[in-house]
Design an enzyme around this catalytic site. Structure first.
Site, PDB file in Angstrom:
ATOM      1  N   HIS A 129       0.828  -1.202   0.000  1.00 59.33           N
ATOM      2  CA  HIS A 129       0.000   0.000   0.000  1.00 59.33           C
ATOM      3  C   HIS A 129       0.866   1.257   0.000  1.00 59.33           C
ATOM      4  O   HIS A 129       1.465   1.616   1.015  1.00 59.33           O
ATOM      5  CB  HIS A 129      -0.922  -0.037   1.246  1.00 59.33           C
ATOM      6  N   LEU A 183       5.543   3.105   3.177  1.00 59.02           N
ATOM      7  CA  LEU A 183       4.940   1.975   2.455  1.00 59.02           C
ATOM      8  C   LEU A 183       4.425   1.003   3.511  1.00 59.02           C
ATOM      9  O   LEU A 183       5.157   0.615   4.424  1.00 59.02           O
ATOM     10  CB  LEU A 183       5.983   1.287   1.573  1.00 59.02           C
ATOM     11  N   GLU A 184       3.145   0.644   3.362  1.00 59.66           N
ATOM     12  CA  GLU A 184       2.551  -0.316   4.293  1.00 59.66           C
ATOM     13  C   GLU A 184       2.493  -1.663   3.563  1.00 59.66           C
ATOM     14  O   GLU A 184       1.802  -1.784   2.551  1.00 59.66           O
ATOM     15  CB  GLU A 184       1.141   0.182   4.649  1.00 59.66           C
ATOM     16  N   VAL A 185       3.240  -2.627   4.063  1.00 60.97           N
ATOM     17  CA  VAL A 185       3.225  -3.961   3.449  1.00 60.97           C
ATOM     18  C   VAL A 185       2.295  -4.835   4.286  1.00 60.97           C
ATOM     19  O   VAL A 185       2.371  -4.851   5.510  1.00 60.97           O
ATOM     20  CB  VAL A 185       4.648  -4.552   3.388  1.00 60.97           C
ATOM     21  N   THR A 204      -3.392   1.948   8.030  1.00 61.14           N
ATOM     22  CA  THR A 204      -3.466   3.395   7.770  1.00 61.14           C
ATOM     23  C   THR A 204      -4.839   3.846   7.261  1.00 61.14           C
ATOM     24  O   THR A 204      -5.402   4.806   7.782  1.00 61.14           O
ATOM     25  CB  THR A 204      -2.360   3.828   6.781  1.00 61.14           C
TER      26      THR A 204
END
Ligand code: NAI
Length: 718
Positions: free
Chosen positions: A460, A471-473, A509
């Protein structure tokens, strides 16, 4: 030739002294640290070696680093953060000033030979030398980034830099903490020469000789710098320079950050004093700042980021191979942004969309972003051409056969995403990792459409991709370690700060942003004007208010996210009906030129008053404090639900996530830091109060109640 008599290491072990042809070479190479820093331990070593250097009477001294890519990265922030008594800080700084003054007054030329990061205390040490040479290498950066930690340069930087390059040139560097490369440093007069890294020693020796010729200790300011400083001392011009700078700082920080304002004060006053008096002023100002809550928060962020980066690096290291080619599906807003960053970081990209016009638009936006870099001299036109040649446009999967990593950024539609997963899997090997940039859909649901669910992962990004650092993994229960590690590795290669979270609608998030925006929408329907809501939250420290943010995100997208989350979480995420009314009226936000605000040629122009009619709105008094509390505490409340459900658990991930993802005010140190600071009992009492008045969506999560009852904190008892 090295000194035949071996020079003993200093007591700190961080410095080495050698004598070669009458020149003393002082090499900083702290074995206890990955990068050199300035600490009391290093200073003690320095002091001892200076005694020896003075006794040796060399014809020059060169300060150089033994680390591969850093000169000195700055002060030892751990040591600074541990200091709570301003008197102790002042004593440390005075010792540092004395050391720099000793270097400055040595009776032979002193030269800093700079390769790699030369920041903060490192640049201040270099400024104490007579002359400086820096390598023309991408890793060589000079700057005084202290304001970013809520501080200002405390080792003479606020006084030496303006004296060297002029107040007008020094202020932007000190007040913004920006960094410059060797060429820019040369243009500004911070360094006296630049060279190829292989020539650093020769160039430094040349400066030793030049220092002798020029006469040691004399100021070397250029005509322009002298003129600048002379002008800056004329009362009227002086007040203009400083008041303009002050206005700039206030506009940028809203007055939430005392460091740049204090720096301005110290520079302005210090420039009319002799250097030794000015340094005393600097030490006093710095010692006050270092114990301020803002500096504590910003230094806290520095440590949290290191912790998050360290964990991500450890994960990335588990990947069995590097990704050199990637596919991107969808050349729209996000897909083109992702492709551009991949290509910038030397990864070849297959960029596929449905048709050539869409691919063409995507390529154009990649080119526009690169052209921006060329304009800002971050890239040459040749590098632009090379980077663009790494992006291969496509409308079919012909080039996908050899790929092992694909990121999809097609429309937010489960059926479409399932379709592209299946298409990609049909033409690629078993190893292919499929990363989705969905902003809401649970990854497990997407993996349901895959024949290799262990290779499906969430990636994301935030918009705009090239600017946003987070960066949201997302891993779902079946995601393999290899898929996770490779995705984190790609994210890090793209220069992102990566947090890894567990799967769920909206992940972390999007899920916590939704109730924040919803609450602002409820407050609007209850009678607070749009300007008041946005102003209340920007004054509290958010970069944009929640209503303006809805326009930025897109009202259509906001409405869609809301519907998806509502499906999973029910009433707690319920938004008022206003999105649909705005959409029915053709308002999608900034991108459509019409939303809560008016836009002309892409520029935001005041609130669109016709929205009030559309919403059948009538004004009523709601205090700013209530607006702020309801919004951010709802974000906290949903964060607590995420922790309860195991979506995320590490406090550093959470605080870094909200700060880097959507600008939670950094000087507050993150949402959990803010809650800890206020005390959870207080937060729970406020939420209970609002729940009584406005309904159960505001009722505090059980985790908050339990922690409040125990007197617990998210960040332990620090
Ligand atoms: P967009 O509408 O700008 O781009 C979507 C692109 O996908 C279009 O160019 C479309 O032609 C293309 N497309 C549709 N079907 C395709 C197919 N079968 N094969 C290849 N390309 C196809 O949308 P945007 O904003 O870029 O969003 C894309 C994804 O990223 C969505 O899942 C969205 O939720 C997510 N996202 C969006 C963010 C944002 O701020 N816009 C932030 C984070 C995630």
């Amino acid at each position: 030739m090295a000194d035949p008599v071996p020079s003993p290491d200093d007591a700190s072990g961080a410095l080495r002294l050698t004598l070669e042809d009458g020149v003393a070479w002082l090499t900083l190479d702290d074995p206890a640290k990955k990068v050199n820093t300035v600490s009391s331990r290093v200073m003690a070593g320095f002091e001892a070696l200076l005694d020896r250097i003075e006794a040796e009477k060399p014809r020059g001294l060169v300060l150089v680093s033994g680390k591969p890519d850093t000169f000195v990265a700055g002060a030892d922030i751990e040591e600074l953060q541990g200091l709570s008594d301003p008197a102790e800080v002042r004593a440390l700084l005075e010792r540092g000033h004395e050391l720099c003054q000793r270097i400055h007054h040595l009776p032979f030329p002193t030269v800093a030979a700079i390769h790699g990061a030369c920041l903060g205390g490192g640049l201040e040490l270099a400024l104490a030398c007579d002359l400086r040479v820096a390598t023309e290498h991408p890793k060589t950066k000079l700057g005084l980034p202290e304001v970013q930690l809520g501080l200002f340069p405390g080792l003479g930087g606020t006084q030496r830099l303006p004296r060297l390059i002029g107040v007008a040139s020094a202020l932007p560097l000190i007040l913004s903490g920006s960094q410059v490369d060797a060429k820019k440093a040369r243009r500004l007069g911070i360094v006296d020469a630049t060279c190829h890294p292989a020539d650093l020693r020769t160039a430094a020796l040349r400066l030793v000789d030049q220092g002798k010729v020029k006469g040691h200790g004399k100021p070397r300011s250029s005509f322009l710098q002298k003129a600048q400083n002379a002008l800056a001392s004329v009362p009227v011009a002086k007040s203009i320079v400083y008041s303009k700078a002050r206005e700039g700082v206030m506009a940028k920080t809203g007055g939430h950050y005392p460091a740049p304002l204090k720096a301005l004060e110290v520079i302005e006053e210090g420039m009319s004093l002799p250097l030794d008096k000015a340094l005393e002023l600097e030490a006093k100002g710095f010692s006050e700042l270092v114990v301020s809550p803002e500096a504590k928060s910003l230094m806290g962020i520095f440590f949290m980021k290191n912790e998050v980066d360290g964990r991500a690096a450890a994960l990335a290291a588990k990947a069995t191979h590097d990704v050199e080619r990637a596919g991107v599906l969808g050349a729209g807003f996000m897909g083109s942004g992702i492709a551009q960053v991949l290509a910038y970081k030397d990864i070849r990209v297959e960029l596929k969309d449905r048709d050539w016009p869409s691919v063409g638009r995507g390529l154009k936006s990649c080119r526009d972003l690169f052209q921006g870099l060329v304009r800002r001299r971050k890239m040459t036109p040749v590098e632009l051409t090379l980077a663009m040649s790494r992006i291969h446009p496509a409308v079919d999967y012909g080039g996908f056969g050899r790929l092992e990593f694909v990121i999809e950024a097609v429309f937010e539609d489960v059926a479409l995403k399932h379709k592209v997963i299946q298409e990609v899997e049909a033409v690629t090997s078993e190893r292919l990792i499929f990363a989705s940039n969905t902003s809401t859909i649970p990854i497990a649901r997407l993996a349901g459409g895959s024949s290799r669910p262990h290779n499906v992962v969430g990636m994301h990004f935030f918009s705009p991709v090239h600017k946003m650092p987070l960066l949201e993994v997302i891993r779902h229960p079946a995601t393999s370690e290899e898929a996770l590690a490779t995705t984190v590795q790609v994210g890090k290669r793209m220069g992102k700060t990566v947090i890894v979270v567990n799967d769920g609608p909206g992940f972390f998030t999007t899920r916590v942003l939704a109730p924040f925006l919803n609450e602002a929408a409820w407050i609007l329907t209850q009678g607070a004007p749009i300007e008041q809501i946005d102003r209340a939250l920007t004054r509290w420290g958010f970069p944009v208010g929640p209503i303006a943010l809805m326009d930025e995100v897109g009202i259509d997208i906001g409405g869609h996210v809301s519907r998806v989350l509502l499906e999973y979480f029910g009433e707690r995420i319920q938004a008022p009906e206003i999105f649909q009314r705005l959409l029915d009226d053709g308002r999608t936000g900034r991108k459509g030129g019409k939303g809560f605000y008016r836009y002309e040629n892409g520029k935001k122009k005041g609130v669109d008053e016709s929205v009030y009619q559309l919403l059948e709105w009538s004004k009523s008094e709601i205090a700013d404090q209530e607006i702020v509390e309801r919004c951010w505490m709802q974000m906290l409340n949903e964060t607590a639900h995420c922790i309860e459900e195991g979506i995320i658990e590490n406090p550093a991930d959470i605080d870094i996530g909200v700060i880097f993802g959507f600008g939670f005010p950094p000087f507050r140190g993150g949402i959990l830091h803010e809650a800890d600071r206020l005390g959870l009992a207080h937060v729970v009492a406020r939420l209970d109060h609002y729940a009584d008045r406005y309904g159960d969506r505001l009722a505090p999560a059980q985790l908050l109640r339990d922690m409040a009852a125990r007197g617990a904190k998210f960040h332990g008892d620090d």
